[in-house]
Design a protein around this motif. Structure first.
Motif, PDB file in Angstrom:
ATOM      1  N   SER A 196       6.322   8.811  63.337  1.00  0.00           N
ATOM      2  CA  SER A 196       6.852   9.711  64.371  1.00  0.00           C
ATOM      3  C   SER A 196       8.059  10.494  63.874  1.00  0.00           C
ATOM      4  N   CYS A 197       8.672   9.997  62.796  1.00  0.00           N
ATOM      5  CA  CYS A 197       9.882  10.633  62.275  1.00  0.00           C
ATOM      6  C   CYS A 197       9.612  11.623  61.145  1.00  0.00           C
ATOM      7  N   ARG A 205       6.529  10.050  69.947  1.00  0.00           N
ATOM      8  CA  ARG A 205       7.987  10.042  69.946  1.00  0.00           C
ATOM      9  C   ARG A 205       8.469   8.740  70.572  1.00  0.00           C
ATOM     10  N   PHE A 206       9.551   8.197  70.011  1.00  0.00           N
ATOM     11  CA  PHE A 206      10.162   6.975  70.525  1.00  0.00           C
ATOM     12  C   PHE A 206      11.620   7.269  70.875  1.00  0.00           C
ATOM     13  N   TYR A 207      12.061   6.735  72.011  1.00  0.00           N
ATOM     14  CA  TYR A 207      13.394   7.030  72.527  1.00  0.00           C
ATOM     15  C   TYR A 207      14.146   5.738  72.806  1.00  0.00           C
ATOM     16  N   LEU A 208      15.422   5.723  72.427  1.00  0.00           N
ATOM     17  CA  LEU A 208      16.294   4.582  72.681  1.00  0.00           C
ATOM     18  C   LEU A 208      17.355   4.940  73.713  1.00  0.00           C
ATOM     19  N   ALA A 222       8.375   5.249  74.947  1.00  0.00           N
ATOM     20  CA  ALA A 222       7.666   6.079  73.966  1.00  0.00           C
ATOM     21  C   ALA A 222       6.749   7.062  74.673  1.00  0.00           C
ATOM     22  N   LEU A 223       6.500   8.196  74.020  1.00  0.00           N
ATOM     23  CA  LEU A 223       5.461   9.140  74.423  1.00  0.00           C
ATOM     24  C   LEU A 223       4.393   9.122  73.333  1.00  0.00           C
ATOM     25  N   LEU A 224       3.150   8.821  73.724  1.00  0.00           N
ATOM     26  CA  LEU A 224       2.063   8.651  72.770  1.00  0.00           C
ATOM     27  C   LEU A 224       0.879   9.561  73.108  1.00  0.00           C
TER      28      LEU A 224
END
Length: 327
Positions: A196-197, A205-208, A222-224
């Motif tokens: 994703s990076c 995308r992954f979000y913290l 996450a959005l997958l």
């Protein structure tokens, strides 16, 4: 000598959630675990988003600012205060909300802020004249001085894309795997998050959700492209939504859901999907149960959809706010 103040007062953790909606919000520690968000010109402009009409007889309060305060109170009781004095003459006003419901409103009154602080649980200390003095609201005499108080400034909560914060990549892999995976899936999570990076594609995308820019992780999502084997026709999917137990009293899940909707919409999608076994949670935030699907192991799960078009989101907003006020 003059004294002016406009801003929100509440518990520090509650006020720190405002930073997830407004980038210019600054949180300043007071005492008794309370904090202040001074409403300076920059924050007013961000909240009002252009032209806004004052609510009479207030000095700064607009419908947009009032709405922001009401939404902030969904995370805990909060007060909005205004004060304006010069040469010993002036007045003060306040509103107190809790879970979106107004509990107190006093305008142009002599002790309005003290009344608000009492509802926030402030008791007068032995060395103070009143509630105002107890939490040291006289530390500064202008909004501008409060915003310049670096010594007492607190970090706001943040939601950051791991792709844009790759210094936390290894930490993100361990976090999502430890919350959602098992001993056999570490490489799966590592490969997915690392890819994703370094892709030009918009997903995954992954979000913290973090306690400040470099602080501890409080949650994430996450959005997958796909999160359910039998429904490859649907895209995109919200997945891996999680809030740490110590942070759950602040209803941060709702802020993560709002953020996911904005991110998906900004990427050009008109809907968002998720699968879950939960009952009654996502309905509070405008999601609709549209059917069922199956994992590769044959296990059944429920599918939810969130409309992201402007018309549908406007229609659903009234439902969301009504449901939020009842939970």
């Amino acid at each position: 000598m003059g004294y002016t103040l406009q801003g929100w007062i509440g518990s520090a953790n509650v006020l720190r959630t405002l930073g997830l909606r407004f980038e210019t919000a600054q949180v300043v520690a007071l005492s008794d675990d309370l904090a202040l968000i001074p409403l300076d010109d920059e924050l007013q402009k961000e909240i009002n988003g252009g032209a806004a009409s004052l609510i009479e007889p207030w000095d700064v309060l607009t419908e947009q600012i009032e709405s922001a305060g009401r939404r902030l109170s969904m995370h805990g009781i909060v007060a909005y205060v205004e004060a304006d004095y010069f040469g010993g003459t002036g007045d003060q006003s306040c509103i107190v909300w809790e879970k979106g419901t107004e509990r107190l409103r006093e305008t142009r009154a002599d002790k309005a802020i003290n009344c608000a602080l009492k509802l926030l649980g402030v008791t007068v200390s032995a060395d103070a004249a009143d509630e105002f003095d107890t939490i040291r609201l006289g530390r500064h005499r202008s909004v501008e001085r409060w915003t310049q108080d670096a010594r007492h400034r607190l970090q706001a909560l943040q939601i950051r894309d791991v792709r844009a914060n790759q210094e936390r990549l290894a930490e993100a892999v361990d976090y999502f795997w430890s919350r959602w995976g098992d001993e056999s899936t570490l490489n799966f999570y590592r490969d997915c998050i690392e890819r994703s990076c370094d892709t030009d594609a918009d997903l995954p995308r992954f979000y913290l959700l973090t306690d400040g820019e470099k602080g501890a992780i409080a949650g994430g999502y996450a959005l997958l492209r796909s999160d359910l084997n039998s429904r490859q026709d649907l895209c995109p999917w919200l997945a891996c939504l999680y809030v740490e137990p110590d942070w759950r009293s602040l209803r941060l899940g709702s802020l993560l859901l709002d953020h996911a909707a904005r991110e998906a919409s900004a990427k050009g999608y008109d809907g968002l999907y998720l699968c879950t076994d939960l009952d009654g949670y996502y309905e509070r935030y405008g999601w609709t149960h549209i059917g069922k699907g199956y994992g590769i192991d044959g296990e059944e799960t429920k599918i939810y959809h969130l409309a992201l078009s402007t018309a549908d989101r406007n229609r659903e907003s009234a439902v969301i706010e009504n449901n939020r006020s009842r939970v």
